[in-house]
Design a protein around this motif. Structure first.
Motif, mmCIF file in Angstrom:
data_model
loop_
_atom_site.group_PDB
_atom_site.id
_atom_site.type_symbol
_atom_site.label_atom_id
_atom_site.label_comp_id
_atom_site.label_asym_id
_atom_site.label_seq_id
_atom_site.Cartn_x
_atom_site.Cartn_y
_atom_site.Cartn_z
ATOM 1 N N VAL A 1 0.867 -1.180 0.000
ATOM 2 C CA VAL A 1 0.000 0.000 0.000
ATOM 3 C C VAL A 1 0.899 1.223 0.000
ATOM 4 N N LEU A 2 0.584 2.179 -0.866
ATOM 5 C CA LEU A 2 1.252 3.478 -0.894
ATOM 6 C C LEU A 2 0.260 4.544 -0.456
ATOM 7 N N PHE A 3 0.720 5.474 0.380
ATOM 8 C CA PHE A 3 -0.112 6.613 0.777
ATOM 9 C C PHE A 3 0.726 7.870 0.649
ATOM 10 N N ASP B 1 -0.702 4.927 -16.345
ATOM 11 C CA ASP B 1 -0.212 6.019 -15.506
ATOM 12 C C ASP B 1 -1.289 6.479 -14.537
ATOM 13 N N HIS B 2 -0.866 6.711 -13.280
ATOM 14 C CA HIS B 2 -1.776 7.204 -12.240
ATOM 15 C C HIS B 2 -1.099 8.373 -11.527
ATOM 16 N N PRO B 3 -1.378 9.622 -11.927
ATOM 17 C CA PRO B 3 -0.836 10.760 -11.177
ATOM 18 C C PRO B 3 -1.431 10.778 -9.767
ATOM 19 N N LEU B 4 -0.582 10.960 -8.776
ATOM 20 C CA LEU B 4 -1.020 10.939 -7.385
ATOM 21 C C LEU B 4 -0.901 12.330 -6.777
ATOM 22 N N ALA B 5 -1.681 12.549 -5.722
ATOM 23 C CA ALA B 5 -1.677 13.806 -4.985
ATOM 24 C C ALA B 5 -1.740 13.472 -3.500
ATOM 25 N N PRO B 6 -1.527 14.452 -2.605
ATOM 26 C CA PRO B 6 -1.656 14.174 -1.176
ATOM 27 C C PRO B 6 -3.005 13.527 -0.854
ATOM 28 N N GLY B 7 -2.955 12.497 -0.028
ATOM 29 C CA GLY B 7 -4.151 11.701 0.246
ATOM 30 C C GLY B 7 -4.331 10.549 -0.711
ATOM 31 N N GLY B 8 -3.469 10.457 -1.739
ATOM 32 C CA GLY B 8 -3.551 9.369 -2.694
ATOM 33 C C GLY B 8 -3.206 8.042 -2.049
ATOM 34 N N TYR B 9 -3.927 6.997 -2.458
ATOM 35 C CA TYR B 9 -3.804 5.661 -1.857
ATOM 36 C C TYR B 9 -3.784 4.644 -2.976
ATOM 37 N N ALA B 10 -2.852 3.718 -2.949
ATOM 38 C CA ALA B 10 -2.770 2.673 -3.971
ATOM 39 C C ALA B 10 -2.547 1.339 -3.299
ATOM 40 N N TYR B 11 -3.314 0.321 -3.737
ATOM 41 C CA TYR B 11 -3.063 -1.054 -3.321
ATOM 42 C C TYR B 11 -2.461 -1.799 -4.494
ATOM 43 N N LEU B 12 -1.358 -2.516 -4.237
ATOM 44 C CA LEU B 12 -0.610 -3.224 -5.268
ATOM 45 C C LEU B 12 -0.496 -4.690 -4.856
ATOM 46 N N PRO B 13 -1.194 -5.602 -5.540
ATOM 47 C CA PRO B 13 -1.174 -7.008 -5.149
ATOM 48 C C PRO B 13 0.149 -7.666 -5.514
ATOM 49 N N PRO B 14 0.401 -8.851 -4.990
ATOM 50 C CA PRO B 14 1.616 -9.554 -5.391
ATOM 51 C C PRO B 14 1.602 -9.830 -6.888
ATOM 52 N N GLY B 15 2.755 -9.651 -7.502
ATOM 53 C CA GLY B 15 2.873 -9.868 -8.942
ATOM 54 C C GLY B 15 2.562 -8.659 -9.788
ATOM 55 N N GLN C 1 8.168 15.944 -10.779
ATOM 56 C CA GLN C 1 7.968 17.349 -10.428
ATOM 57 C C GLN C 1 9.297 18.022 -10.078
ATOM 58 N N THR C 2 9.232 19.326 -9.880
ATOM 59 C CA THR C 2 10.418 20.091 -9.484
ATOM 60 C C THR C 2 10.540 20.215 -7.964
ATOM 61 N N THR C 3 9.578 19.646 -7.238
ATOM 62 C CA THR C 3 9.624 19.603 -5.777
ATOM 63 C C THR C 3 9.555 18.151 -5.325
ATOM 64 N N GLY C 4 9.942 17.904 -4.081
ATOM 65 C CA GLY C 4 9.997 16.546 -3.572
ATOM 66 C C GLY C 4 8.622 15.962 -3.300
ATOM 67 N N ALA C 5 8.588 14.633 -3.120
ATOM 68 C CA ALA C 5 7.363 13.916 -2.771
ATOM 69 C C ALA C 5 7.648 13.030 -1.566
ATOM 70 N N HIS C 6 6.649 12.882 -0.707
ATOM 71 C CA HIS C 6 6.743 12.008 0.461
ATOM 72 C C HIS C 6 5.611 10.988 0.401
ATOM 73 N N LEU C 7 5.949 9.728 0.688
ATOM 74 C CA LEU C 7 4.955 8.664 0.718
ATOM 75 C C LEU C 7 5.237 7.727 1.889
ATOM 76 N N LEU C 8 4.183 7.044 2.334
ATOM 77 C CA LEU C 8 4.310 5.915 3.243
ATOM 78 C C LEU C 8 4.100 4.640 2.440
ATOM 79 N N TRP C 9 4.955 3.642 2.674
ATOM 80 C CA TRP C 9 4.907 2.396 1.915
ATOM 81 C C TRP C 9 4.844 1.238 2.909
ATOM 82 N N VAL C 10 3.716 0.513 2.879
ATOM 83 C CA VAL C 10 3.520 -0.671 3.714
ATOM 84 C C VAL C 10 3.689 -1.903 2.836
ATOM 85 N N ARG C 11 4.517 -2.853 3.270
ATOM 86 C CA ARG C 11 4.790 -4.075 2.510
ATOM 87 C C ARG C 11 4.483 -5.295 3.378
#
Length: 279
Positions: free
Chosen positions: A91-93, A107-121, A130-140
């Motif tokens: 999961v990415l947040f 392609d899926h452009p993300l924004a703050p509050g964006g959430y993605a579930y990625l199954p195995p495989g 972008q020209t500025t940084g991005a921060h995400l939380l990644w649960v594996r």
């Protein structure tokens, strides 16, 4: 617009006192925002211009079911081959910035509050154009198949598209934003958003089999962890072992919100997942 806490980075001045809230016990750990500095970041194979705070990982006496990272992706950074482990789901947040996620070439452009579930495989990439940084939380987590249960599908959404569900009898002071139906047996983990309005509480000591990873996105609270009451605030990370008693009182003046991981919907293992050692 909702704002989410991100790691402080940098380095405190030499005049900073050492007394803090960092705690590691057999039942829980608290990693305060103030210790998430650049000196403790890692870099990962296959990732460019990306700093990683490893908040939890499978380790004897620590997390058993999952790992969790806080990512800072500088402009032009990211990965075209992010997940090295076969069988892992993610999961990415997004907490800051506008990175781009691709899943099977879409392609899926993300924004703050964006959430993605990625199954195995799943074949996915993550880049920050972008020209500025991005921060995400990644649960594996290593996905646990169940007989007759198909794999879940990938999806991308944003918390703004999901109404929080109030917990019974709380008048909305305690609510959960769920991205997956709790009855969907395809999923063996839930990563939800939990929101307490100022003064909201967990009114009993929850004691259960689910392990937790908690990243505080906003606000502050006093959290009961095993036998201790601990003050926590936006940017802190908490790990709770299975059966660790827990409760909280939310402080003010803003809502207390966190991203919550828990393992669900599977039998308890009766055999070790690791082969017996031979003498």
């Amino acid at each position: 617009m909702t704002r989410y806490a991100v790691p402080a980075g940098g380095l405190p001045p030499q005049t900073t006192l050492h007394t803090g809230r960092a705690t590691f016990t057999e039942a829980y750990a608290v990693i305060p925002r103030g210790v998430m500095r650049d000196i403790v970041t890692s870099v990962l194979p296959g990732w460019d211009k990306t700093s990683v705070w490893v908040l939890a990982r499978p380790l004897s006496g620590f997390a058993e079911t999952f790992s969790q990272y806080a990512l800072r992706i500088d402009p032009g950074g990211g990965s075209d081959d992010p997940e090295p482990e076969t069988g892992a789901e993610s999961v990415l947040f997004v907490t800051e910035g506008h990175p781009h996620l691709t899943i099977d070439g879409q392609d899926h452009p993300l924004a703050p509050g964006g959430y993605a579930y990625l199954p195995p495989g799943a074949r996915w990439t993550l880049r920050n154009p972008q020209t500025t940084g991005a921060h995400l939380l990644w649960v594996r987590k290593l996905y646990e198949p169940a007989p007759g249960v198909p794999l879940p599908e990938a999806f991308v959404t944003n918390e703004q598209d999901h109404a929080p569900a109030a917990m019974p009898g709380t008048n909305g002071d305690w609510a959960t934003t769920r991205f997956v139906d709790p009855g969907d047996m395809r999923h063996d983990m839930h990563v939800n958003l939990v929101t307490f309005q100022p003064g909201g509480v967990i009114p009993f000591e929850e004691t259960h089999v689910m392990e937790h990873g908690i990243y505080v996105l906003q606000g502050k609270a006093v959290y009961r962890l095993n036998r201790d009451w601990v003050e926590v605030e936006a940017g802190d990370f908490l790990w709770l072992r299975a059966f660790c008693p827990q409760a909280c009182y939310a402080g003010g003046p803003e809502p207390f919100r966190y991203l919550l991981y828990k393992d669900v919907n599977r039998h308890a293992r009766l055999r070790s997942p690791w082969p017996e050692r031979t003498r």
